[in-house]
Design an enzyme around this catalytic site. Structure first.
Site, PDB file in Angstrom:
ATOM      1  CG  HIS A  18     -64.641  -9.668  -9.325  1.00  0.00           C
ATOM      2  ND1 HIS A  18     -65.324 -10.008 -10.459  1.00  0.00           N
ATOM      3  CD2 HIS A  18     -64.949  -8.364  -9.084  1.00  0.00           C
ATOM      4  CE1 HIS A  18     -66.033  -8.971 -10.890  1.00  0.00           C
ATOM      5  NE2 HIS A  18     -65.822  -7.957 -10.081  1.00  0.00           N
ATOM      6  CE  LYS A  42     -73.532  -2.854 -12.268  1.00  0.00           C
ATOM      7  NZ  LYS A  42     -72.198  -3.365 -11.896  1.00  0.00           N
ATOM      8  NE  ARG A  94     -62.579  -1.633 -11.483  1.00  0.00           N
ATOM      9  CZ  ARG A  94     -63.583  -1.514 -12.344  1.00  0.00           C
ATOM     10  NH1 ARG A  94     -63.681  -2.331 -13.347  1.00  0.00           N
ATOM     11  NH2 ARG A  94     -64.480  -0.559 -12.191  1.00  0.00           N
ATOM     12  CB  SER A 132     -68.417  -8.118 -14.915  1.00  0.00           C
ATOM     13  OG  SER A 132     -67.831  -8.540 -13.718  1.00  0.00           O
TER      14      SER A 132
HETATM   15  N1  COA Z   1     -61.830  -6.806 -10.909  1.00  0.00           N
HETATM   16  C1  COA Z   1     -62.627  -6.743 -11.977  1.00  0.00           C
HETATM   17  N2  COA Z   1     -63.728  -5.976 -12.042  1.00  0.00           N
HETATM   18  C2  COA Z   1     -64.015  -5.244 -10.975  1.00  0.00           C
HETATM   19  C3  COA Z   1     -63.232  -5.255  -9.816  1.00  0.00           C
HETATM   20  C4  COA Z   1     -62.099  -6.074  -9.806  1.00  0.00           C
HETATM   21  N3  COA Z   1     -61.293  -6.154  -8.751  1.00  0.00           N
HETATM   22  N4  COA Z   1     -63.778  -4.417  -8.936  1.00  0.00           N
HETATM   23  C5  COA Z   1     -64.869  -3.905  -9.506  1.00  0.00           C
HETATM   24  N5  COA Z   1     -65.015  -4.399 -10.743  1.00  0.00           N
HETATM   25  C6  COA Z   1     -66.018  -4.074 -11.747  1.00  0.00           C
HETATM   26  C7  COA Z   1     -67.173  -5.030 -11.757  1.00  0.00           C
HETATM   27  O1  COA Z   1     -66.882  -6.135 -12.574  1.00  0.00           O
HETATM   28  C8  COA Z   1     -68.269  -4.166 -12.313  1.00  0.00           C
HETATM   29  O2  COA Z   1     -68.145  -4.105 -13.704  1.00  0.00           O
HETATM   30  P1  COA Z   1     -69.372  -3.846 -14.687  1.00  0.00           P
HETATM   31  O3  COA Z   1     -70.233  -2.795 -14.058  1.00  0.00           O
HETATM   32  O4  COA Z   1     -68.691  -3.425 -15.905  1.00  0.00           O
HETATM   33  O5  COA Z   1     -70.089  -5.139 -14.831  1.00  0.00           O
HETATM   34  C9  COA Z   1     -67.950  -2.799 -11.715  1.00  0.00           C
HETATM   35  O6  COA Z   1     -66.582  -2.818 -11.426  1.00  0.00           O
HETATM   36  C10 COA Z   1     -68.627  -2.503 -10.424  1.00  0.00           C
HETATM   37  O7  COA Z   1     -69.613  -3.436 -10.164  1.00  0.00           O
HETATM   38  P2  COA Z   1     -69.940  -4.226  -8.844  1.00  0.00           P
HETATM   39  O8  COA Z   1     -68.773  -4.797  -8.175  1.00  0.00           O
HETATM   40  O9  COA Z   1     -71.051  -5.119  -9.207  1.00  0.00           O
HETATM   41  O10 COA Z   1     -70.363  -3.110  -7.931  1.00  0.00           O
HETATM   42  P3  COA Z   1     -71.583  -2.209  -8.049  1.00  0.00           P
HETATM   43  O11 COA Z   1     -71.035  -0.855  -8.114  1.00  0.00           O
HETATM   44  O12 COA Z   1     -72.521  -2.665  -9.121  1.00  0.00           O
HETATM   45  O13 COA Z   1     -72.212  -2.442  -6.619  1.00  0.00           O
HETATM   46  C11 COA Z   1     -73.153  -3.667  -4.808  1.00  0.00           C
HETATM   47  C12 COA Z   1     -72.612  -3.675  -6.241  1.00  0.00           C
HETATM   48  C13 COA Z   1     -73.691  -5.034  -4.578  1.00  0.00           C
HETATM   49  C14 COA Z   1     -72.030  -3.380  -3.813  1.00  0.00           C
HETATM   50  C15 COA Z   1     -74.235  -2.576  -4.645  1.00  0.00           C
HETATM   51  O14 COA Z   1     -75.076  -2.592  -5.785  1.00  0.00           O
HETATM   52  C16 COA Z   1     -75.077  -2.825  -3.415  1.00  0.00           C
HETATM   53  O15 COA Z   1     -74.662  -2.545  -2.323  1.00  0.00           O
HETATM   54  N6  COA Z   1     -76.303  -3.379  -3.591  1.00  0.00           N
HETATM   55  C17 COA Z   1     -77.245  -3.689  -2.512  1.00  0.00           C
HETATM   56  C18 COA Z   1     -78.281  -2.595  -2.352  1.00  0.00           C
HETATM   57  C19 COA Z   1     -77.750  -1.470  -1.491  1.00  0.00           C
HETATM   58  O16 COA Z   1     -77.373  -1.644  -0.361  1.00  0.00           O
HETATM   59  N7  COA Z   1     -77.745  -0.268  -2.084  1.00  0.00           N
HETATM   60  C20 COA Z   1     -77.303   0.910  -1.404  1.00  0.00           C
HETATM   61  C21 COA Z   1     -75.819   1.126  -1.611  1.00  0.00           C
HETATM   62  S1  COA Z   1     -75.343   2.664  -0.920  1.00  0.00           S
END
Ligand code: COA
Length: 163
Positions: A18, A42, A94, A132
């Site tokens: 990140h 989550k 990724r 994560s």
């Molecule tokens: N390095 C390491 N890990 C990474 C990464 C990077 N560069 N990029 C993504 N990841 C991983 C994260 O660690 C996470 O891992 P895990 O699920 O194993 O814990 C995974 O990829 C993706 O998770 P995250 O970044 O938390 O994204 P998400 O897909 O859970 O989405 C939000 C998070 C906040 C963007 C999304 O839930 C959101 O928009 N929420 C608000 C409500 C909303 O608007 N909803 C409608 C959306 S259309």
């Protein structure tokens, strides 16, 4: 107008992957806001306050103190972006399989708020496999996570799993 971007995520916890995206984002946008989503669905290991603290302390540890704002939100991402006056949402891709989920989210966000662009960045190869949940699992079994997270996050994981 200052080009301000939001880098949203659950960050449970923030990893070096990140932080790599944050560094790359700062090359493109003069203002970057990290948006930590509460994301109760989550069932995060760390509270939203802990996740925010870990992000702030990690930025200090990599020398980016003061360059990035860290905020939390519990609304739709586009509402948060609107409120913060952001023109772009930054997301890390990724591996190819990330694309499906990211494309869906970006398309829905565009429908909800057509003024916002989603910008995809690729992290360094070193972090292509990192997530994560993998970090949490390694720490849970007492494995070494020092190559995946900052020293502050490593300590917080140790504290969490000692209990
Ligand atoms: N390095 C390491 N890990 C990474 C990464 C990077 N560069 N990029 C993504 N990841 C991983 C994260 O660690 C996470 O891992 P895990 O699920 O194993 O814990 C995974 O990829 C993706 O998770 P995250 O970044 O938390 O994204 P998400 O897909 O859970 O989405 C939000 C998070 C906040 C963007 C999304 O839930 C959101 O928009 N929420 C608000 C409500 C909303 O608007 N909803 C409608 C959306 S259309």
């Amino acid at each position: 107008m200052i080009k301000r971007a939001i880098y949203p995520g659950t960050f449970d916890p923030v990893t070096l992957g990140h932080l790599d995206i944050v560094k790359r984002g700062l090359e493109l946008f003069p203002e970057l806001i990290v948006g930590i989503a509460e994301n109760p669905k989550k069932k995060p290991l760390f509270s939203i306050e802990e996740r925010k603290e870990m992000f702030i302390e990690s930025l200090k540890e990599i020398g980016l103190n003061g360059k990035v704002k860290v905020k939390t939100f519990n609304t739709l991402l586009v509402e948060f972006a609107k409120r913060e006056g952001a023109v772009a949402i930054l997301r890390g891709i990724r591996i190819v399989s990330d694309m499906d989920h990211e494309f869906t989210m970006a398309s829905l966000n565009r429908k909800l708020y057509p003024e916002i662009e989603t910008v995809f960045l690729m992290p360094s190869d070193d972090y292509a496999y990192l997530s994560s949940s993998a970090v949490r699992e390694i720490a849970f079994y007492g494995g070494d996570v020092s190559q995946f997270v900052t020293p502050f996050v490593e300590r917080k994981l140790k504290e969490k799993f000692r209990r």
